[in-house]
Design a protein around this motif. Structure first.
Motif, PDB file in Angstrom:
ATOM      1  N   ASP A 124       0.852  -1.170   0.016  1.00 14.50           N
ATOM      2  CA  ASP A 124      -0.121  -0.111   0.016  1.00 14.50           C
ATOM      3  C   ASP A 124       0.938   1.373   0.146  1.00 14.50           C
ATOM      4  O   ASP A 124       2.075   1.143   0.494  1.00 14.50           O
ATOM      5  CB  ASP A 124      -1.003  -0.073   1.378  1.00 14.50           C
ATOM      6  CG  ASP A 124      -1.880   0.884   1.503  1.00 14.50           C
ATOM      7  OD1 ASP A 124      -2.206   1.642   0.493  1.00 14.50           O
ATOM      8  OD2 ASP A 124      -2.456   0.994   2.541  1.00 14.50           O
ATOM      9  N   ASP A 180      -8.041  -1.579   1.344  1.00 12.13           N
ATOM     10  CA  ASP A 180      -8.600  -0.918   0.391  1.00 12.13           C
ATOM     11  C   ASP A 180      -7.394   0.223  -0.054  1.00 12.13           C
ATOM     12  O   ASP A 180      -7.133   1.063   1.129  1.00 12.13           O
ATOM     13  CB  ASP A 180      -9.731  -0.019   0.493  1.00 12.13           C
ATOM     14  CG  ASP A 180     -10.342   0.643  -0.590  1.00 12.13           C
ATOM     15  OD1 ASP A 180      -9.514   1.006  -1.276  1.00 12.13           O
ATOM     16  OD2 ASP A 180     -11.694   0.833  -0.232  1.00 12.13           O
ATOM     17  N   GLU A 227      -5.699  -2.451  -1.274  1.00 15.65           N
ATOM     18  CA  GLU A 227      -4.999  -3.681  -1.746  1.00 15.65           C
ATOM     19  C   GLU A 227      -5.978  -4.574  -2.485  1.00 15.65           C
ATOM     20  O   GLU A 227      -5.523  -5.383  -3.349  1.00 15.65           O
ATOM     21  CB  GLU A 227      -4.485  -4.342  -0.442  1.00 15.65           C
ATOM     22  CG  GLU A 227      -3.242  -3.710   0.011  1.00 15.65           C
ATOM     23  CD  GLU A 227      -3.863  -2.794   1.251  1.00 15.65           C
ATOM     24  OE1 GLU A 227      -4.974  -2.134   1.099  1.00 15.65           O
ATOM     25  OE2 GLU A 227      -3.063  -2.649   2.395  1.00 15.65           O
TER      26      GLU A 227
HETATM   27  N1  GLY Z   1      -4.822   0.287   2.884  1.00 19.77           N
HETATM   28  C1  GLY Z   1      -5.105   0.003   4.308  1.00 19.77           C
HETATM   29  C2  GLY Z   1      -6.174  -0.341   4.944  1.00 19.77           C
HETATM   30  O1  GLY Z   1      -7.190  -0.974   4.101  1.00 19.77           O
HETATM   31  O2  GLY Z   1      -6.317  -0.390   5.967  1.00 19.77           O
END
Ligand code: GLY
Ligand code: AMP
Length: 427
Positions: free
Chosen positions: A218, A296, A298
């Motif tokens: 990320d 999110d 990912e």
């Molecule tokens: N991309 C980090 C989360 O979903 O927490």
């Protein structure tokens, strides 16, 4: 008979899940609550908020939903899966007690300590004075860095990596005294600062059984070169070169399986996707945090690489039959670049027209994060607006393709990072 599926949520993660579920031959009807403009292309959106447990339960019952797939953490922690199961309905996601792995940092840290799962050293405090004394001792006397974490959910803002005692004391003051996160900050975790490369690992878990999916990286900071404030995530790529086969095996044996077994032992078996945020340190992988849901952005890179059926896998987890399914992934790479509103992660405007999506090449996927239809115009409706994804043979090709296509998309104030996956390319 074809199945009816309900996806709960309204972001890029949920668009990706809905897109993949819609491609399953087993899924006949797909609903999303509340969804967004992109999700509406693959599912029927119903105006029920993701936190409206009672509304969702009623909808699932009235529409004979065979599987409810819960995207975000808040409804999990609020007990949506428990409410559905009480009505005899199947849901993909952990119970409220199992979702404490994400909902309470104190719970997850103590579980890891009790079961020997590698994580940063830590101490828990519910009073300011002893916490402040710990900070002075470790930071001023011993010269270490510390990370201050609010126990509960704090919209991604409850973690402060402090490099000075002033910074740490300030964070304690905000959380414990000014209560900027409400009850979530009444207890805090102070932990050792780990150094290394971060990776997000996803696995399906059904009690003791663990099936690893894939790993991704990320990009949390808003600007290039990891500058500026933290966001929900500005881009991602998968696979992650740091996550070698040897490391995968270690993470499975030292982290994922022991955690699943611990949850069973604690009387709150975990069912759903377990997201382990790891730091790959010189001593090996250590857990930074667990999340009880997909990441999110990912998901926007992991799910498009999945070659097996997503519905089958999630349905099997919900039914406690994970051993019956095979999960497979393409031998390829995916890169997602998030297009954000001007001002994000601070204040931003909504309702700005989005142009150019129709001009994109066929090899590009666009997952909507914050969009809606206004009359017959697609407009922005969030801080993160779109996730543009390229799938290609290599990360380098995916990076080239995604950045070649993005300039076709326009909305006022659109900004995005130009360095997504750079770390993978520099290896
Ligand atoms: N991309 C980090 C989360 O979903 O927490
Ligand atoms: P979290 O919300 O727990 O994922 O934390 C947000 C970010 O803070 C992580 O992605 C890491 O970059 C950083 N972080 C959390 N815990 C630590 C730690 N113990 N050492 C270093 N960085 C950390």
């Amino acid at each position: 008979m074809g199945k009816t599926v309900l996806v709960v949520g309204q972001g890029g993660r949920e668009h990706t899940l809905a897109w993949k579920l819609a491609s399953s031959p087993e899924v006949e009807r797909l609903f999303a609550a509340p969804g967004n403009a992109g999700i509406a292309e693959v599912a029927q959106c119903v105006p029920i908020a993701a936190h409206d447990v009672e509304g969702l339960r009623r909808f699932a019952r009235d529409n004979a939903v065979d599987l409810t797939v819960v995207g975000p953490e808040a409804p999990l922690i609020a007990g949506l899966v428990d409410a559905l199961e009480a009505d005899g309905l199947l849901a993909f996601g952990p119970s409220a007690r199992a979702a404490r792995l994400e909902g309470s940092k104190v719970f997850s840290k103590q579980l890891m300590r009790a079961y020997g799962v590698p994580t940063a050293d830590f101490a828990v405090f519910d009073r300011l004075e002893p916490a402040a004394a710990y900070v002075r001792e470790h930071m001023e006397v011993q010269g270490k860095s510390l990370v201050v974490k609010a126990d509960g959910l704090a919209a991604g803002k409850g973690v402060v990596v402090a490099h000075s005692s002033a910074e740490a004391l300030d964070a304690l003051q905000e959380m414990m005294v000014r209560r900027v996160f409400g009850d979530a900050g009444v207890r805090v975790v102070l932990e050792e600062c780990l150094v290394g490369e971060e990776v997000s690992v996803f696995a399906l878990v059904d009690g003791e059984r663990v099936v690893p999916l894939a790993a991704a990286q990320d990009h949390k900071r808003v600007f290039d070169m990891d500058q500026g404030p933290n966001t929900g995530g500005m881009g991602a790529y998968s696979p992650a070169p740091v996550y070698t086969p040897e490391l995968q095996q270690r993470v499975l044996e030292e982290i994922l399986q022991p955690t699943a077994a611990a949850m069973v032992r604690e009387g709150c078996p975990y069912r759903g996707v377990l997201y382990a945020g790891l730091m790959v340190t010189a001593e090996g992988p250590k857990v930074l945090e667990f999340n009880a849901r997909f990441g999110d952005p990912e998901t926007q890179v992991v799910i498009p690489l999945m070659s097996s059926d997503l519905f089958e896998a999630l349905y099997a987890v919900a039914g406690g039959r994970l051993h019956e399914v095979q999960v497979s992934f393409l031998d390829a790479a995916a890169v997602c670049v998030v297009l954000a509103s001007q001002g994000y992660p601070g204040e931003y405007r909504r309702g700005l027209p989005i142009e150019g999506l129709r001009d994109l090449s066929d090899d590009i996927l666009v997952f909507h994060a914050g969009t809606r239809w206004q009359d017959s115009q697609l407009v922005t409706d969030g801080g993160r607006v779109l996730g543009v994804v390229s799938r290609a043979a290599t990360i380098r090709q995916a990076v080239e393709r995604v950045y070649a296509e993005i300039p076709k998309i326009r909305f006022e104030g659109m900004h995005y990072r130009r360095d997504i996956a750079r770390r993978a390319l520099e290896r």
